[in-house]
Scaffold this motif. Sequence first.
Motif, PDB file in Angstrom:
ATOM      1  N   ILE A 106      43.339  24.148 -15.068  1.00 39.56           N
ATOM      2  CA  ILE A 106      43.259  23.054 -14.092  1.00 39.56           C
ATOM      3  C   ILE A 106      42.293  21.982 -14.597  1.00 39.56           C
ATOM      4  O   ILE A 106      42.475  20.788 -14.334  1.00 39.56           O
ATOM      5  N   ALA A 165      43.987  19.262 -16.655  1.00 37.00           N
ATOM      6  CA  ALA A 165      44.599  18.209 -15.843  1.00 37.00           C
ATOM      7  C   ALA A 165      43.528  17.259 -15.310  1.00 37.00           C
ATOM      8  O   ALA A 165      43.715  16.032 -15.315  1.00 37.00           O
ATOM      9  N   ALA A 166      42.397  17.803 -14.893  1.00 30.60           N
ATOM     10  CA  ALA A 166      41.310  16.965 -14.373  1.00 30.60           C
ATOM     11  C   ALA A 166      40.747  16.048 -15.454  1.00 30.60           C
ATOM     12  O   ALA A 166      40.407  14.892 -15.182  1.00 30.60           O
ATOM     13  N   TYR A 193      42.387  14.812 -17.950  1.00 29.14           N
ATOM     14  CA  TYR A 193      43.368  13.733 -18.121  1.00 29.14           C
ATOM     15  C   TYR A 193      43.254  12.716 -16.983  1.00 29.14           C
ATOM     16  O   TYR A 193      43.255  11.500 -17.215  1.00 29.14           O
ATOM     17  N   LEU A 194      43.116  13.199 -15.758  1.00 22.33           N
ATOM     18  CA  LEU A 194      43.001  12.294 -14.609  1.00 22.33           C
ATOM     19  C   LEU A 194      41.692  11.519 -14.637  1.00 22.33           C
ATOM     20  O   LEU A 194      41.628  10.385 -14.145  1.00 22.33           O
ATOM     21  N   LYS A 195      40.656  12.106 -15.188  1.00 18.69           N
ATOM     22  CA  LYS A 195      39.381  11.403 -15.333  1.00 18.69           C
ATOM     23  C   LYS A 195      39.571  10.104 -16.106  1.00 18.69           C
ATOM     24  O   LYS A 195      38.973   9.072 -15.778  1.00 18.69           O
ATOM     25  N   ILE A 226      36.276  11.213 -11.198  1.00 19.23           N
ATOM     26  CA  ILE A 226      35.968  12.522 -11.775  1.00 19.23           C
ATOM     27  C   ILE A 226      34.942  12.343 -12.887  1.00 19.23           C
ATOM     28  O   ILE A 226      35.155  11.581 -13.824  1.00 19.23           O
ATOM     29  N   PRO A 234      35.210  17.797 -15.338  1.00 19.11           N
ATOM     30  CA  PRO A 234      36.464  18.465 -14.967  1.00 19.11           C
ATOM     31  C   PRO A 234      36.273  19.833 -14.329  1.00 19.11           C
ATOM     32  O   PRO A 234      37.237  20.414 -13.816  1.00 19.11           O
ATOM     33  N   LEU A 241      35.075  19.545  -9.163  1.00 21.49           N
ATOM     34  CA  LEU A 241      36.114  18.791  -8.466  1.00 21.49           C
ATOM     35  C   LEU A 241      35.978  18.957  -6.962  1.00 21.49           C
ATOM     36  O   LEU A 241      36.006  20.083  -6.445  1.00 21.49           O
ATOM     37  N   GLN A 249      39.878  15.463  -5.615  1.00 17.06           N
ATOM     38  CA  GLN A 249      40.065  15.526  -7.065  1.00 17.06           C
ATOM     39  C   GLN A 249      40.833  16.781  -7.463  1.00 17.06           C
ATOM     40  O   GLN A 249      41.715  16.737  -8.332  1.00 17.06           O
ATOM     41  N   SER A 259      44.621  17.172  -9.257  1.00 16.89           N
ATOM     42  CA  SER A 259      44.808  17.950 -10.477  1.00 16.89           C
ATOM     43  C   SER A 259      45.899  18.992 -10.286  1.00 16.89           C
ATOM     44  O   SER A 259      46.762  19.178 -11.153  1.00 16.89           O
ATOM     45  N   TRP A 306      40.487  28.082  -7.473  1.00 15.47           N
ATOM     46  CA  TRP A 306      41.242  27.739  -8.674  1.00 15.47           C
ATOM     47  C   TRP A 306      42.245  28.866  -8.977  1.00 15.47           C
ATOM     48  O   TRP A 306      43.391  28.597  -9.350  1.00 15.47           O
TER      49      TRP A 306
END
Length: 397
Positions: free
Chosen positions: A202, A205-206, A208-210, A218, A221, A224, A228, A232, A388
């Motif tokens: 996970i 993904a975080a 990448y979103l950051k 974010i 990672p 979260l 956030q 993710s 998670w």
Amino acid sequence: MRLTRTLRSAACAGAALLLAAACDSSGSTSATGLNPPDLKAPTKLGRTEGQVDLIAWAGYVEDGSDDPRVNWVGDFEKQTGCQVHSKVAASSDEMVKLMKTGEYDAVSASGDASLRLIASGDAAPVNTALVPNYKDVFSGLKNGAWNSVNGRMYGIPHGRGANLLMYNTQKVRPAPTSWSAVFEGASKYKGHVTAYDSPIYIADAALYLKATRPELKIKDPYALDQKQFDASVALLKKQNAEVGEYWGDYLKEVSAFKSGDSVVGTTWQVIANLAASEGAEVKAVVPKEGSTGWSDTWMVSSKAKHPNCAYKWLNWIVSPKVNAEVAEYFGEAPANSKACAETSDKNFCAVYHAADEDYWKRIAFWNTPIEQCLDGRTDVKCVPYAKWVQAWTEIKG
């Protein structure tokens, strides 16, 4: 060759994390109030006890029984008089559970386990002055958010590695430079995308979103808040439709890239090397957003029955020659800066970026997600690892 590093869920994970407070990304206690039990490190070593009981990843404690050419335990036993008894753990959750029994002296913990061990009092701070080889450990591995609290080390770094983006050079064009290849752009490779089979994914993904959704704010990672975290998880649920296989065994990933069943996804450097050596047309890179990664630390049990032998082991496993042998066998960058001169492959440390601290600054090492946000925020709660684990089951359907 490293065997596997799986992070499957365990029921004890949630309970363990309820015990955890937090530290910020610098390892300090000031921002979020992590107050581990007040355990003391020894000020000097006494006589060795004749044995040491270890928990380790496969490939870390080799005594020649798997391969007579691979044995760094034998000389340790001869030199110290400490007989080594070791148990291989298949997951970080298993390591945490075993350490709680008090039956083991030390463990090669990854970052997703170490904060749990520190917060629960199962791991004691170490006196690095009693580990002479610690002085030669790369600076980037010292006082990390995953192995120290308020400037106190809770172990001796062992090695590190990055989670890379691997792709088939013939089928994935142009060459990807972003994790978008397995997220927004994954539909191009539907059924041939692969991802690491673990709740800790996970964080990928975080990460990448950051970079791609700054409005989510974010910072870390592994820290979260609910919004956030939900973003993710949503990204990974979308990705799930394109994934052909989640991998936890390196041999299966090598086979999938050789056959073409997988053409793009996460990997480790050792897997990329092996796949290429067996004819797969692959390359592996750190994308522009950076990558997650792992750093392992030998931690001493607060209930160790053989602490003197444990300290002897910590110094031995990070000594230049032995650390080089472990790194090459396992497939990771060594922790000791002098180990690179001892590797049989003189290009090994260059391939694994062992001494390239700028490279490692791009890697967000695994840490334990807990309610008190690791990035220092106090106005919100972050999503703990137990959730998670639950979300990962939902993501995979």
